[in-house]
Design a protein around this motif. Structure first.
Motif, PDB file in Angstrom:
ATOM      1  N   ALA A  76       0.840  -1.203   0.000  1.00  0.00           N
ATOM      2  CA  ALA A  76       0.000   0.000   0.000  1.00  0.00           C
ATOM      3  C   ALA A  76       0.872   1.249   0.000  1.00  0.00           C
ATOM      4  CB  ALA A  76      -0.930  -0.008   1.211  1.00  0.00           C
ATOM      5  N   LEU A  77       1.954   1.219   0.760  1.00  0.00           N
ATOM      6  CA  LEU A  77       2.862   2.361   0.810  1.00  0.00           C
ATOM      7  C   LEU A  77       3.527   2.588  -0.539  1.00  0.00           C
ATOM      8  CD1 LEU A  77       4.244   4.574   2.458  1.00  0.00           C
ATOM      9  CD2 LEU A  77       5.988   2.892   3.058  1.00  0.00           C
ATOM     10  N   VAL A  78       3.991   1.531  -1.165  1.00  0.00           N
ATOM     11  CA  VAL A  78       4.624   1.649  -2.486  1.00  0.00           C
ATOM     12  C   VAL A  78       3.621   2.181  -3.500  1.00  0.00           C
ATOM     13  CG1 VAL A  78       5.612   0.314  -4.391  1.00  0.00           C
ATOM     14  CG2 VAL A  78       6.366  -0.112  -2.055  1.00  0.00           C
ATOM     15  N   HIS A  79       2.387   1.688  -3.421  1.00  0.00           N
ATOM     16  CA  HIS A  79       1.353   2.158  -4.343  1.00  0.00           C
ATOM     17  C   HIS A  79       1.090   3.644  -4.134  1.00  0.00           C
ATOM     18  CE1 HIS A  79      -2.207   2.127  -6.826  1.00  0.00           C
ATOM     19  NE2 HIS A  79      -2.886   2.681  -5.824  1.00  0.00           N
ATOM     20  N   ARG A  80       0.979   4.090  -2.878  1.00  0.00           N
ATOM     21  CA  ARG A  80       0.702   5.489  -2.577  1.00  0.00           C
ATOM     22  C   ARG A  80       1.852   6.385  -3.038  1.00  0.00           C
ATOM     23  NH1 ARG A  80      -3.574   8.083  -0.495  1.00  0.00           N
ATOM     24  NH2 ARG A  80      -4.084   6.163   0.549  1.00  0.00           N
ATOM     25  N   VAL A  81       3.095   5.979  -2.783  1.00  0.00           N
ATOM     26  CA  VAL A  81       4.251   6.770  -3.208  1.00  0.00           C
ATOM     27  C   VAL A  81       4.300   6.852  -4.735  1.00  0.00           C
ATOM     28  CG1 VAL A  81       6.774   6.826  -3.272  1.00  0.00           C
ATOM     29  CG2 VAL A  81       5.597   6.344  -1.119  1.00  0.00           C
ATOM     30  N   GLY A  82       4.020   5.740  -5.389  1.00  0.00           N
ATOM     31  CA  GLY A  82       3.986   5.741  -6.859  1.00  0.00           C
ATOM     32  C   GLY A  82       2.920   6.669  -7.404  1.00  0.00           C
ATOM     33  N   HIS A  83       1.772   6.686  -6.738  1.00  0.00           N
ATOM     34  CA  HIS A  83       0.674   7.564  -7.152  1.00  0.00           C
ATOM     35  C   HIS A  83       1.108   9.031  -7.066  1.00  0.00           C
ATOM     36  CE1 HIS A  83      -3.342   9.244  -7.515  1.00  0.00           C
ATOM     37  NE2 HIS A  83      -3.135   9.898  -6.375  1.00  0.00           N
ATOM     38  N   TYR A  84       1.709   9.422  -5.946  1.00  0.00           N
ATOM     39  CA  TYR A  84       2.150  10.801  -5.795  1.00  0.00           C
ATOM     40  C   TYR A  84       3.303  11.136  -6.731  1.00  0.00           C
ATOM     41  CZ  TYR A  84      -0.983  11.491  -1.918  1.00  0.00           C
ATOM     42  OH  TYR A  84      -2.109  11.614  -1.151  1.00  0.00           O
ATOM     43  N   ALA A  85       4.172  10.186  -6.998  1.00  0.00           N
ATOM     44  CA  ALA A  85       5.262  10.422  -7.949  1.00  0.00           C
ATOM     45  C   ALA A  85       4.699  10.674  -9.349  1.00  0.00           C
ATOM     46  CB  ALA A  85       6.225   9.240  -7.967  1.00  0.00           C
ATOM     47  N   ASN A  86       3.688   9.930  -9.727  1.00  0.00           N
ATOM     48  CA  ASN A  86       3.060  10.138 -11.038  1.00  0.00           C
ATOM     49  C   ASN A  86       2.374  11.495 -11.118  1.00  0.00           C
ATOM     50  OD1 ASN A  86       3.884   7.694 -12.098  1.00  0.00           O
ATOM     51  ND2 ASN A  86       2.032   6.626 -11.435  1.00  0.00           N
ATOM     52  N   ARG A  87       1.694  11.901 -10.036  1.00  0.00           N
ATOM     53  CA  ARG A  87       1.063  13.226 -10.022  1.00  0.00           C
ATOM     54  C   ARG A  87       2.109  14.323 -10.122  1.00  0.00           C
ATOM     55  NH1 ARG A  87      -2.935  14.175  -5.272  1.00  0.00           N
ATOM     56  NH2 ARG A  87      -2.942  16.166  -6.319  1.00  0.00           N
ATOM     57  N   TRP A  88       3.217  14.185  -9.392  1.00  0.00           N
ATOM     58  CA  TRP A  88       4.288  15.177  -9.428  1.00  0.00           C
ATOM     59  C   TRP A  88       4.879  15.269 -10.831  1.00  0.00           C
ATOM     60  CZ3 TRP A  88       9.591  14.715 -10.298  1.00  0.00           C
ATOM     61  CH2 TRP A  88      10.332  15.861 -10.038  1.00  0.00           C
ATOM     62  N   ARG A  89       5.107  14.121 -11.449  1.00  0.00           N
ATOM     63  CA  ARG A  89       5.669  14.089 -12.801  1.00  0.00           C
ATOM     64  C   ARG A  89       4.729  14.772 -13.797  1.00  0.00           C
ATOM     65  NH1 ARG A  89       6.152   8.905 -13.225  1.00  0.00           N
ATOM     66  NH2 ARG A  89       8.106   8.890 -12.095  1.00  0.00           N
ATOM     67  N   ALA A  90       3.432  14.528 -13.673  1.00  0.00           N
ATOM     68  CA  ALA A  90       2.462  15.153 -14.574  1.00  0.00           C
ATOM     69  C   ALA A  90       2.434  16.668 -14.377  1.00  0.00           C
ATOM     70  CB  ALA A  90       1.070  14.563 -14.343  1.00  0.00           C
ATOM     71  N   MET A  91       2.509  17.118 -13.129  1.00  0.00           N
ATOM     72  CA  MET A  91       2.536  18.558 -12.878  1.00  0.00           C
ATOM     73  C   MET A  91       3.792  19.186 -13.462  1.00  0.00           C
ATOM     74  SD  MET A  91       0.847  18.976  -9.032  1.00  0.00           S
ATOM     75  CE  MET A  91       2.429  19.312  -8.376  1.00  0.00           C
ATOM     76  N   ARG A  92       4.927  18.534 -13.335  1.00  0.00           N
ATOM     77  CA  ARG A  92       6.174  19.053 -13.893  1.00  0.00           C
ATOM     78  C   ARG A  92       6.106  19.100 -15.418  1.00  0.00           C
ATOM     79  NH1 ARG A  92       8.708  22.266 -12.123  1.00  0.00           N
ATOM     80  NH2 ARG A  92      10.534  21.648 -13.272  1.00  0.00           N
ATOM     81  N   ASP A  93       5.535  18.063 -16.028  1.00  0.00           N
ATOM     82  CA  ASP A  93       5.393  18.052 -17.492  1.00  0.00           C
ATOM     83  C   ASP A  93       4.514  19.204 -17.973  1.00  0.00           C
ATOM     84  OD1 ASP A  93       7.008  15.834 -17.678  1.00  0.00           O
ATOM     85  OD2 ASP A  93       5.348  14.410 -17.909  1.00  0.00           O
ATOM     86  N   ARG A  94       3.387  19.444 -17.280  1.00  0.00           N
ATOM     87  CA  ARG A  94       2.508  20.553 -17.662  1.00  0.00           C
ATOM     88  C   ARG A  94       3.205  21.892 -17.477  1.00  0.00           C
ATOM     89  NH1 ARG A  94      -1.518  16.999 -15.570  1.00  0.00           N
ATOM     90  NH2 ARG A  94      -1.167  17.801 -13.477  1.00  0.00           N
ATOM     91  N   ALA A  95       3.956  22.039 -16.390  1.00  0.00           N
ATOM     92  CA  ALA A  95       4.672  23.298 -16.143  1.00  0.00           C
ATOM     93  C   ALA A  95       5.726  23.527 -17.217  1.00  0.00           C
ATOM     94  CB  ALA A  95       5.319  23.280 -14.764  1.00  0.00           C
ATOM     95  N   ARG A  96       6.430  22.474 -17.592  1.00  0.00           N
ATOM     96  CA  ARG A  96       7.459  22.584 -18.631  1.00  0.00           C
ATOM     97  C   ARG A  96       6.830  22.972 -19.965  1.00  0.00           C
ATOM     98  NH1 ARG A  96       9.341  17.724 -18.302  1.00  0.00           N
ATOM     99  NH2 ARG A  96      10.780  18.256 -16.644  1.00  0.00           N
ATOM    100  N   THR A  97       5.718  22.352 -20.303  1.00  0.00           N
ATOM    101  CA  THR A  97       5.029  22.677 -21.550  1.00  0.00           C
ATOM    102  C   THR A  97       4.549  24.123 -21.547  1.00  0.00           C
ATOM    103  OG1 THR A  97       4.323  20.386 -21.802  1.00  0.00           O
ATOM    104  CG2 THR A  97       3.093  22.042 -23.044  1.00  0.00           C
ATOM    105  N   THR A  98       4.015  24.563 -20.414  1.00  0.00           N
ATOM    106  CA  THR A  98       3.553  25.945 -20.299  1.00  0.00           C
ATOM    107  C   THR A  98       4.694  26.916 -20.518  1.00  0.00           C
ATOM    108  OG1 THR A  98       1.810  25.280 -18.761  1.00  0.00           O
ATOM    109  CG2 THR A  98       2.421  27.601 -18.778  1.00  0.00           C
ATOM    110  N   ARG A  99       5.837  26.644 -19.904  1.00  0.00           N
ATOM    111  CA  ARG A  99       6.994  27.529 -20.078  1.00  0.00           C
ATOM    112  C   ARG A  99       7.473  27.538 -21.521  1.00  0.00           C
ATOM    113  NH1 ARG A  99       8.754  24.991 -15.394  1.00  0.00           N
ATOM    114  NH2 ARG A  99      10.302  23.847 -16.588  1.00  0.00           N
ATOM    115  N   LEU A 100       7.511  26.376 -22.151  1.00  0.00           N
ATOM    116  CA  LEU A 100       7.976  26.306 -23.544  1.00  0.00           C
ATOM    117  C   LEU A 100       7.053  27.071 -24.488  1.00  0.00           C
ATOM    118  CD1 LEU A 100       9.116  22.581 -23.758  1.00  0.00           C
ATOM    119  CD2 LEU A 100      10.566  24.609 -23.859  1.00  0.00           C
TER     120      LEU A 100
END
Length: 63
Positions: A6-30
């Motif tokens: 459950a812990l690994v699943h939760r950490v993976g979930h938040y890592a995926n959300r963080w990655r998606a936010m970073r991708d959107r921010a990068r696209t916005t800046r570009l």
């Protein structure tokens, strides 16, 4: 599901959300760095950066 799974699943979930936010921010800046006439051609509006701030809870979120 065990506690460790459950812990690994939760950490993976938040890592995926963080990655998606970073991708959107990068696209916005570009896209924001493109010349205005190109942004206009692709339909990118000149929206103030404050409109792109993430709001948790009941507010709108663009990131």
């Amino acid at each position: 599901m065990s506690i460790s799974n459950a812990l690994v699943h939760r950490v993976g979930h938040y890592a995926n959300r963080w990655r998606a936010m970073r991708d959107r921010a990068r696209t916005t800046r570009l896209i924001a760095a493109l010349p205005q006439h190109i942004r206009k051609d692709i339909g990118w509006l000149d929206i103030p950066l404050a409109d792109f701030i993430r709001h948790d809870g009941d507010g709108p979120s663009r990131f």
